[in-house]
Design a protein around this motif. Sequence first.
Motif, short mmCIF file in Angstrom:
data_model
loop_
_atom_site.label_atom_id
_atom_site.label_comp_id
_atom_site.label_asym_id
_atom_site.label_seq_id
_atom_site.Cartn_x
_atom_site.Cartn_y
_atom_site.Cartn_z
N LEU A 143 0.83 -1.20 0.00
CA LEU A 143 0.00 0.00 0.00
C LEU A 143 0.86 1.25 0.00
O LEU A 143 0.65 2.18 -0.78
N MET A 144 1.88 1.25 0.87
CA MET A 144 2.74 2.44 0.97
C MET A 144 3.57 2.61 -0.30
O MET A 144 3.74 3.72 -0.80
N ASN A 145 4.08 1.48 -0.84
CA ASN A 145 4.83 1.55 -2.10
C ASN A 145 3.98 2.16 -3.19
O ASN A 145 4.43 3.05 -3.92
N LEU A 146 2.76 1.68 -3.29
CA LEU A 146 1.88 2.15 -4.35
C LEU A 146 1.62 3.64 -4.20
O LEU A 146 1.68 4.39 -5.17
N GLY A 147 1.37 4.05 -2.97
CA GLY A 147 1.07 5.46 -2.75
C GLY A 147 2.25 6.36 -3.04
O GLY A 147 2.15 7.30 -3.82
N TRP A 148 3.39 6.06 -2.39
CA TRP A 148 4.52 7.00 -2.46
C TRP A 148 5.34 6.82 -3.74
O TRP A 148 5.78 7.79 -4.32
N LYS A 149 5.57 5.57 -4.15
CA LYS A 149 6.50 5.38 -5.25
C LYS A 149 5.82 5.36 -6.60
O LYS A 149 6.48 5.48 -7.62
N THR A 150 4.52 5.18 -6.63
CA THR A 150 3.85 5.13 -7.93
C THR A 150 2.95 6.33 -8.15
O THR A 150 3.12 7.06 -9.12
N PHE A 151 2.02 6.53 -7.23
CA PHE A 151 0.99 7.53 -7.51
C PHE A 151 1.52 8.95 -7.44
O PHE A 151 1.18 9.77 -8.28
N ILE A 152 2.38 9.24 -6.44
CA ILE A 152 2.85 10.62 -6.33
C ILE A 152 3.70 11.01 -7.54
O ILE A 152 3.46 12.04 -8.17
N PRO A 153 4.71 10.19 -7.96
CA PRO A 153 5.45 10.56 -9.17
C PRO A 153 4.57 10.65 -10.41
O PRO A 153 4.70 11.60 -11.19
N LEU A 154 3.64 9.71 -10.53
CA LEU A 154 2.76 9.75 -11.70
C LEU A 154 1.90 11.00 -11.70
O LEU A 154 1.69 11.62 -12.75
N ALA A 155 1.43 11.37 -10.52
CA ALA A 155 0.58 12.56 -10.43
C ALA A 155 1.38 13.81 -10.79
O ALA A 155 0.89 14.70 -11.49
N ILE A 156 2.64 13.86 -10.32
CA ILE A 156 3.47 15.02 -10.66
C ILE A 156 3.71 15.06 -12.16
O ILE A 156 3.59 16.12 -12.81
N LEU A 157 4.02 13.90 -12.74
CA LEU A 157 4.23 13.83 -14.18
C LEU A 157 2.98 14.30 -14.91
O LEU A 157 3.06 15.04 -15.91
N ASN A 158 1.84 13.91 -14.39
CA ASN A 158 0.56 14.30 -14.97
C ASN A 158 0.40 15.81 -14.95
O ASN A 158 0.00 16.42 -15.95
N VAL A 159 0.77 16.42 -13.82
CA VAL A 159 0.67 17.87 -13.70
C VAL A 159 1.57 18.54 -14.73
O VAL A 159 1.16 19.46 -15.46
N VAL A 160 2.83 18.03 -14.84
CA VAL A 160 3.80 18.65 -15.76
C VAL A 160 3.29 18.56 -17.19
O VAL A 160 3.29 19.53 -17.95
N LEU A 161 2.81 17.37 -17.56
CA LEU A 161 2.36 17.19 -18.94
C LEU A 161 1.12 18.03 -19.23
O LEU A 161 0.98 18.58 -20.32
N THR A 162 0.23 18.12 -18.25
CA THR A 162 -0.95 18.96 -18.46
C THR A 162 -0.53 20.40 -18.68
O THR A 162 -1.05 21.09 -19.57
N GLY A 163 0.44 20.84 -17.88
CA GLY A 163 0.95 22.20 -18.03
C GLY A 163 1.52 22.42 -19.43
O GLY A 163 1.21 23.41 -20.10
N ALA A 164 2.32 21.46 -19.88
CA ALA A 164 2.91 21.57 -21.21
C ALA A 164 1.81 21.59 -22.26
O ALA A 164 1.86 22.39 -23.22
N GLY A 165 0.82 20.75 -22.08
CA GLY A 165 -0.30 20.72 -23.03
C GLY A 165 -1.03 22.04 -23.06
O GLY A 165 -1.40 22.54 -24.12
N LEU A 166 -1.23 22.66 -21.87
CA LEU A 166 -1.94 23.93 -21.82
C LEU A 166 -1.16 25.03 -22.53
O LEU A 166 -1.73 25.91 -23.17
N LEU A 167 0.20 24.94 -22.43
CA LEU A 167 1.05 25.92 -23.12
C LEU A 167 0.77 25.91 -24.61
O LEU A 167 0.69 26.96 -25.25
N TYR A 168 0.66 24.70 -25.17
CA TYR A 168 0.45 24.58 -26.61
C TYR A 168 -1.02 24.40 -26.95
O TYR A 168 -1.36 23.97 -28.04
N ASN A 169 -1.89 24.69 -25.96
CA ASN A 169 -3.32 24.68 -26.19
C ASN A 169 -3.82 23.31 -26.66
O ASN A 169 -4.66 23.20 -27.54
N PHE A 170 -3.28 22.25 -26.10
CA PHE A 170 -3.69 20.90 -26.48
C PHE A 170 -4.13 20.19 -25.21
O PHE A 170 -3.33 19.94 -24.30
#
Lengths: 384, 188
Positions: A325-352
């Motif tokens: 449970l802890m592995n999934l939370g800290w090592k998977t979901f948090i990095p993935l969520a951050i990556l998601n935020v970064v990519l969304t930001g990049a997408g918003l920059l290029y209006n996609f």
Amino acid sequence: MDLTILLVKGIIILAIFAITLGIAAYSTYAERKVAAFLQDRIGPNRAGPFGLLQPLADAGKMFFKEDFIPAQASKWLFILGPCLAMLTALMSSAVIPFGDTIKFGNYAIPVQAIEINIGVLYIFGVVSLGVYGVMVGGWASNNKFSLLGAIRAASQNISYEIALGLSLIAILMMSGSLSLKAIIDEQATFFEWNIFTQPLGFIIFLTCSFAECNRTPFDLPECETELVGGYHTEYSSMKLGFYLFAEYINMFVSSAFISALYFGGFHYPFMNEVGQALEKSLGTITGHNVATALGVIVYFGKIFFFIFFYMWVRWTLPRFRYDQLMNLGWKTFIPLAILNVVLTGAGLLYNFKYATWLIAIVMIVLAVTSTARAPKRDIIPQQS
Amino acid sequence: MQLTNRSKQVSNKEMTLAEKMYLPAVIGGLAITIRHFFRKKPTIQYPEVKKYLGPIYRGHHILKRDEQGRERCTACGLCAVACPAEAISMVAAERKKGEESLYREEKYAAVYEINMLRCIFCGLCEEACPKQAVYLRHDQMVPVFQERDEVIYGKDKLVEKMDDRYIRANNSEVKTTPTEPSLTRAAT
């Protein structure tokens, strides 16, 4: 603030309160029924037609059971625990917009208890307080198993709340508002529902809300085999009932929240056309109100689906081990969520808007290749 | 030894990335459970619907009479000896003149009692009886009792009624509710 608005608001608040309690009560019935159906059984069918009076019977039983407080327990905290759990659970439904506006004379009143522009923040604040109920209850019981359950609940809630918040940030970036109404209105067209623009965020959010609600497969705080029962081991009668009831209310609220954030809330395809047709045939005010009612019904349909989904998952997946449970939370979901935020930001920059599909595609490709390259499991015939 | 053909070899190998993602397995599991949601339920609604338990089910005790209505039991006590739970007790008496139509042999059980709290329905009394007097009905259970003084069944509850004779019908056509008396009522 006009008296009429105040009156209508009061009615809406009371209605939401009653609906929340009613849905939570009948969730207990639905849970048993769904569990039975998924396991090829029939479930409660003795109390009333189809067993529909079962929640009343359960409530009656809860009230008449002995209310026991252990001698060594901290008495006031012991009572405070379930109260806190119930209070925070009931508070969080206040900012959920259940529909569009009701037109009433010159007024247009939103179907929402309080419309504030920090709705998401408010829900997060209240939900993160919810863990105090469990924590206080587990601590006040003066029982080591309860305490262990409470600790597990607290650490699980804290670690999953980070991923929950981070996965939500992407949505906030896209809508640019913390108001739930604005987030819902932003998803007016079908293919702009956040489920289509944020598939990864949705999966993370869904999983984390399972963890926040202490539902299987994240129901580590309560576990008969390891903890004798978990944080509510020492609780009996209506105090235990409050804890369990709060869990069902949380389930309802988080279903509403998920539908609002990712499935367009009260929106449905061809909503504008339907609304215009209704206004043309029934007059502006009545037509608008009927269209609103239709939206509310659609929204509740989505909510009920998610409540059903919670139960469906509960009777499918086994519980996680604590380190998993802890592995999934800290090592998977948090990095993935951050990556998601970064990519969304990049997408918003290029209006996609659909940039986060990139992660999903990359993950699918990686998964397929890893499966293809994995050594085949050689089947050794069992020794006789 | 392989017990079923569904057993799987346990392996400790490293999971692939697809397996570590959980999601394919989760979706597969959800698909399995939702298929069960729509499946026909095998539940039998018990008190309303009863299942035929077969001709060898051991239920309520009965003390048989013969064709002329005479009690078969001669109070030999073999059933009481055979009973592992010691539930059966009886008092023997000698048949008087004029009672030939009541009892088949010279000795009979004046009192015959079975303690239903002790009885384990093993059927050994049935096997031990040389006169074929004791049977366990295949079609009737002992009714639920609430009082402790109801649990000792005397002859009033055990000896069969002549208008409702028990025969052990091995009728495979009987599928439902054999507890209805009409299904097992003797033709004679």
